[in-house]
Scaffold this active site. Structure first.
Site: not given
Ligand code: AHR
Length: 662
Positions: A48, A246, A377-378
């Site tokens: 990321e 994220c 993602n989340e």
């Molecule tokens: O890894 C850091 C963050 O943690 C990521 O962006 C997210 O998916 C999670 O909350």
């Protein structure tokens, strides 16, 4: 529980011994009857653009705000020179032309010489320069009148010139052109700068002021930092998940990751703010934007280079639920779904398809053979399930073999997780993405998490996890040996359950020592250096020696998941003809064991032990001592007659034993 350390002197080196005072308890490994296949994707990496992982990190561009598109158009730039006059240097905007990169610098030069008027770029956290290395300086220019020369200079920390080149815009037709000049640095500098003097008379517009080192990954111009990719290549990861995280979701939907905007000429890739710019008030990063110089083609290319399956994750029509939680109405979801379908065609379509042709036009006619795609993602709640169902139906209708990775939210338990897990299994989700950022104790307590998961139906992608020495998002988290050791113990549970867990990745992957927002992270970098944490070496050992099949491993008929503070798993590698046993001793005492290789035929007299240990649970690696906690390899004896290895597992250690078998 992991106990406190004994004195360093009391720590024994792992030693194989055939003559222990007491017979060592026996761990039986059934080498003759593999119990499950291990997917080649078992251990991968999660990338990321957080912690300046992409811009200012793996993307080797040294100029910050090269296109003047940051919110403050001259952020990162400083005007210089003794003949600088008001209005000679202006940021202008061509938004009316529909440009993705509307701002540029308009310069008027009146009889200027070196030192009269210029600009200095500070780089991301300075610019790392290497003695003897070639640097490629380029600009896009539009020469409007007169004759102008640009003098590019590399500066060291005391503003001495340590490399320079001259670029005279060649074409005066009022159109944009790109031109480059290369020169060599005469010093190694940790925090260098780029200075640009304008000389001559006339008017010129400048954009995309860029500086790349020669030594990019595979020598690709405008490419990636080779040292960072090498760290990944060395792990032989089964997959690369990208671009997050994220970042996929965005603070709001306007800031979501849109892959189509990340391909094609870099000057046309529309810059957006990085959500980690402002996410944490305690770690602000006002100069953090996404240029997308590392875009989807580059991600796919890196995966191909290092032999990892690409695993892109796309926005599901929901912005980050910790932030705006903006939602695309279901009847407006089509463009999002279309992005997913087009991405599959972009990756896999032959050149007669629209997106396959696009890929070929961008220089990669060969398909990337994409097999996995994440949706969301989340994300959580019924809104996620509703949207996922739309994606699932459309993607499976066109690409039934595409494996979809689906979110189980932010936590590995609780109502949110239970709801999603139930729904996703009912939907027959291919892979359920579980995340756990927890204390080391959690990892030990949850080593058996997957022992009772259903063996049929949805598989697990342990998509983001890392032991937190303090607590999640604490700035005090450390990549210490205690955390790495607890992760190693946990990973024996993942490995034992490879029938269920098909993919796993530590997160986040990279952090710049001066630019991080989130810690712990697997690999740390500065402008010139890179080092793997103890956690990195744990991941690497599991990944390199992942094997092809799980073997049954028991002590007195029970799995080894905390017995005498030991955690263990075993695999067979049918490619290398090895039985591989991983043993984690989390106690502060040496533990003796005999590993009985039941069913093995003829054995050689030695095996290879990779031992990862240190006598300090708070030990970390650093730039200065990058391999303080790293594996040491040596041969250990095998009792070929008894088909057994007897050894002492040193306190606080991960031992990976490779035994050649027929
Ligand atoms: O890894 C850091 C963050 O943690 C990521 O962006 C997210 O998916 C999670 O909350």
């Amino acid at each position: 529980m992991i106990q406190t350390l004994p004195k360093a002197a009391a720590i024994l080196l792992a030693s194989a011994s055939l003559a222990l005072a007491q017979p060592a308890p026996v761990i039986n490994v059934n080498t003759a009857k593999p119990v499950a296949e291990i997917q080649p994707t078992m251990w991968g990496v999660f990338f990321e653009d957080i912690n300046f992982g992409a811009d200012g990190g793996i993307y080797a561009e040294l100029v910050k705000n090269r296109s003047f598109e940051f919110f403050k158009p001259l952020m990162g730039w400083k005007q210089e020179g003794k003949k600088r006059t008001e209005g000679d240097l202006l940021v202008q905007n061509r938004k009316d032309e529909g440009s993705n990169n509307p701002r540029y610098l308009h310069i008027t030069a009146n009889n200027l010489a070196t030192g009269d008027m210029g600009l200095t770029n500070e780089g991301f956290k300075g610019m790392g320069l290497k003695n003897g290395l070639r640097y490629d300086f380029s600009v896009m220019y539009r020469l409007l009148s007169g004759s102008i020369t640009l003098r590019a200079e590399l500066l060291n920390e005391t503003n001495e010139v340590v490399g320079s080149g001259v670029l005279t815009p060649a074409t005066k037709d009022g159109q944009w052109h790109k031109q480059q000049v290369s020169f060599t640095a005469s010093q190694t500098v940790q925090k260098g700068k780029l200075r640009l003097w304008v000389e001559g008379n006339g008017t010129v517009d400048l954009d995309m002021v860029s500086l790349f080192p020669e030594d990019t990954w595979k020598g690709r111009p405008g490419g990636m930092r080779a040292d960072m990719i090498q760290m990944l290549a060395d792990m032989k990861p089964g997959f690369v998940r990208f671009p997050g995280g994220c970042i996929v979701e965005g603070h709001d939907l306007s800031q979501r990751y849109q892959w189509k905007k990340t391909i094609g000429p870099v000057e046309d890739r529309q810059l957006i703010i990085n959500r980690w710019n402002f996410e944490f008030a305690h770690r602000p990063a006002p100069d953090y934007f996404q240029t997308f110089g590392l875009g989807f083609l580059e991600y796919f290319q890196v995966c191909e280079d290092i032999g990892a399956e690409p695993l892109p994750i796309l926005n599901c029509g929901m912005a980050c639920q910790f932030n705006t939680a903006e939602l695309v109405p279901l009847d407006q979801l089509d463009p999002y779904v279309q992005d997913a379908l087009d991405l599959i065609e972009f990756a896999n379509g032959n050149v007669s398809t629209a997106w396959g042709k696009k890929r070929a036009d961008l220089g990669h006619p060969k398909p990337f053979n994409l097999k996995f795609l994440g949706v969301g993602n989340e994300n959580w709640g019924p809104q996620y399930i509703e949207r996922l169902a739309v994606f699932q139906k459309a993607i499976k209708a066109k690409y039934p073999d595409m494996k979809l990775v689906c979110s189980s939210g932010t936590d590995p338990n609780g109502d949110r997780f239970d709801y999603l897990n139930g729904k996703l299994r009912a939907m027959n989700a291919d892979l359920i993405d579980e995340h756990y950022y927890r204390r080391p104790e959690w990892f030990l307590e949850n080593v058996t998490r997957y022992d009772n998961y259903p063996r049929t139906g949805s598989k697990v992608f342990a998509g983001e996890w890392a032991a937190q020495s303090d607590r999640v998002v604490s700035v005090n988290n450390k990549n210490n040996w205690l955390c790495a050791l607890s992760e190693a113990a946990f990973m024996t549970g993942l490995e034992r359950n490879a029938a269920v867990v098909n993919m796993a990745s530590y997160a986040p992957l990279f952090a710049h020592a001066e630019g991080w927002q989130w810690t712990p992270d697997l690999i740390w970098v500065d402008n010139l250096r890179v080092y793997g944490t103890p956690n990195y070496y744990v991941q690497k050992l599991f990944s390199l020696y992942k094997g092809t099949h799980v073997l049954d491993l028991k002590q007195q008929g029970a799995i080894v998941a905390g017995t005498d503070s030991l955690y263990a798993s075993a695999v067979l590698d049918q490619k290398t003809n090895e039985v591989i046993v991983k043993l984690v001793n989390v106690s502060n005492k040496p533990v003796d064991r005999t590993i009985q290789l039941d069913g093995a035929k003829k054995l050689k007299p030695t095996a290879t032990l990779s031992l990862l240990t240190t006598d300090k649970l708070d030990a970390v690696n650093t730039f200065e001592n990058a391999t303080a906690v790293s594996p040491v390899e040596r041969q250990i004896p095998v009792d070929a007659r008894k088909k057994a290895i007897t050894l002492t597992l040193v306190p606080h250690s991960l031992s990976v034993i490779r035994v050649p078998v027929n």
